[in-house]
Design a protein around this motif. Structure first.
Motif, PDB file in Angstrom:
ATOM      1  N   PRO A 295       0.810  -1.227   0.000  1.00 56.90           N
ATOM      2  CA  PRO A 295       0.000   0.000   0.000  1.00 56.90           C
ATOM      3  C   PRO A 295       0.841   1.274   0.000  1.00 56.90           C
ATOM      4  O   PRO A 295       0.511   2.235  -0.703  1.00 56.90           O
ATOM      5  N   ALA A 296       1.931   1.285   0.732  1.00 58.13           N
ATOM      6  CA  ALA A 296       2.806   2.458   0.754  1.00 58.13           C
ATOM      7  C   ALA A 296       3.488   2.653  -0.597  1.00 58.13           C
ATOM      8  O   ALA A 296       3.638   3.789  -1.066  1.00 58.13           O
ATOM      9  N   VAL A 297       3.867   1.569  -1.238  1.00 55.78           N
ATOM     10  CA  VAL A 297       4.502   1.663  -2.556  1.00 55.78           C
ATOM     11  C   VAL A 297       3.500   2.174  -3.586  1.00 55.78           C
ATOM     12  O   VAL A 297       3.838   3.011  -4.425  1.00 55.78           O
ATOM     13  N   ARG A 298       2.255   1.684  -3.530  1.00 57.33           N
ATOM     14  CA  ARG A 298       1.213   2.182  -4.448  1.00 57.33           C
ATOM     15  C   ARG A 298       1.014   3.685  -4.270  1.00 57.33           C
ATOM     16  O   ARG A 298       0.878   4.432  -5.241  1.00 57.33           O
ATOM     17  N   LYS A 299       0.994   4.135  -3.026  1.00 58.68           N
ATOM     18  CA  LYS A 299       0.821   5.560  -2.747  1.00 58.68           C
ATOM     19  C   LYS A 299       2.018   6.361  -3.270  1.00 58.68           C
ATOM     20  O   LYS A 299       1.833   7.413  -3.887  1.00 58.68           O
ATOM     21  N   LEU A 300       3.210   5.875  -3.034  1.00 55.43           N
ATOM     22  CA  LEU A 300       4.417   6.548  -3.531  1.00 55.43           C
ATOM     23  C   LEU A 300       4.410   6.644  -5.049  1.00 55.43           C
ATOM     24  O   LEU A 300       4.661   7.708  -5.615  1.00 55.43           O
ATOM     25  N   VAL A 301       4.091   5.537  -5.716  1.00 57.43           N
ATOM     26  CA  VAL A 301       4.046   5.530  -7.174  1.00 57.43           C
ATOM     27  C   VAL A 301       2.966   6.481  -7.675  1.00 57.43           C
ATOM     28  O   VAL A 301       3.151   7.195  -8.657  1.00 57.43           O
ATOM     29  N   GLY A 302       1.830   6.512  -6.985  1.00 54.02           N
ATOM     30  CA  GLY A 302       0.761   7.432  -7.358  1.00 54.02           C
ATOM     31  C   GLY A 302       1.210   8.884  -7.308  1.00 54.02           C
ATOM     32  O   GLY A 302       0.781   9.704  -8.125  1.00 54.02           O
TER      33      GLY A 302
ATOM     34  N   LEU B  86       4.347   9.854  -7.771  1.00 55.58           N
ATOM     35  CA  LEU B  86       5.415  10.050  -8.745  1.00 55.58           C
ATOM     36  C   LEU B  86       4.931  10.069 -10.198  1.00 55.58           C
ATOM     37  O   LEU B  86       5.601  10.621 -11.065  1.00 55.58           O
ATOM     38  N   VAL B  87       3.777   9.483 -10.435  1.00 58.35           N
ATOM     39  CA  VAL B  87       3.262   9.357 -11.795  1.00 58.35           C
ATOM     40  C   VAL B  87       2.275  10.486 -12.064  1.00 58.35           C
ATOM     41  O   VAL B  87       1.373  10.729 -11.262  1.00 58.35           O
ATOM     42  N   LYS B  88       2.466  11.140 -13.205  1.00 58.72           N
ATOM     43  CA  LYS B  88       1.541  12.206 -13.590  1.00 58.72           C
ATOM     44  C   LYS B  88       0.194  11.630 -13.992  1.00 58.72           C
ATOM     45  O   LYS B  88       0.130  10.601 -14.676  1.00 58.72           O
ATOM     46  N   ALA B  89      -0.852  12.292 -13.597  1.00 55.47           N
ATOM     47  CA  ALA B  89      -2.187  11.885 -14.034  1.00 55.47           C
ATOM     48  C   ALA B  89      -2.348  12.243 -15.507  1.00 55.47           C
ATOM     49  O   ALA B  89      -1.856  13.276 -15.958  1.00 55.47           O
TER      50      ALA B  89
END
Length: 75
Positions: A62-69, A71-74
């Motif tokens: 869950p923390a990695v998903r949040k971090l990636v979210g 870092l990634v542009k919408a």
């Protein structure tokens, strides 16, 4: 088939399974080469790695998903 509510657990299980399986093989090979009992050494290393990897993936994903979210542009 499994219900969608089990998706996170199944993801964690298979991610931990495959990563620990492959990484333990590579690390075992680097550490001991290919002795006659390599398969037993590898399976012992894999079992221990999986026991550690599964709970880590459950709690870290869950923390990695949040971090990636972040870092990634919408689009």
């Amino acid at each position: 088939m499994f219900h969608a509510k089990y998706q996170a657990i199944l993801f964690a299980f298979f991610m931990a399974f495959f990563m620990s399986f492959l990484m333990s093989a590579i690390i075992s090979f680097f550490n001991v080469g290919l002795p006659e009992d390599f398969l037993m050494i590898w399976m012992k290393a894999w079992f221990m790695a999986f026991i550690v990897a599964f709970p880590i993936v459950i709690f870290v994903a869950p923390a990695v998903r949040k971090l990636v979210g972040r870092l990634v542009k919408a689009a």
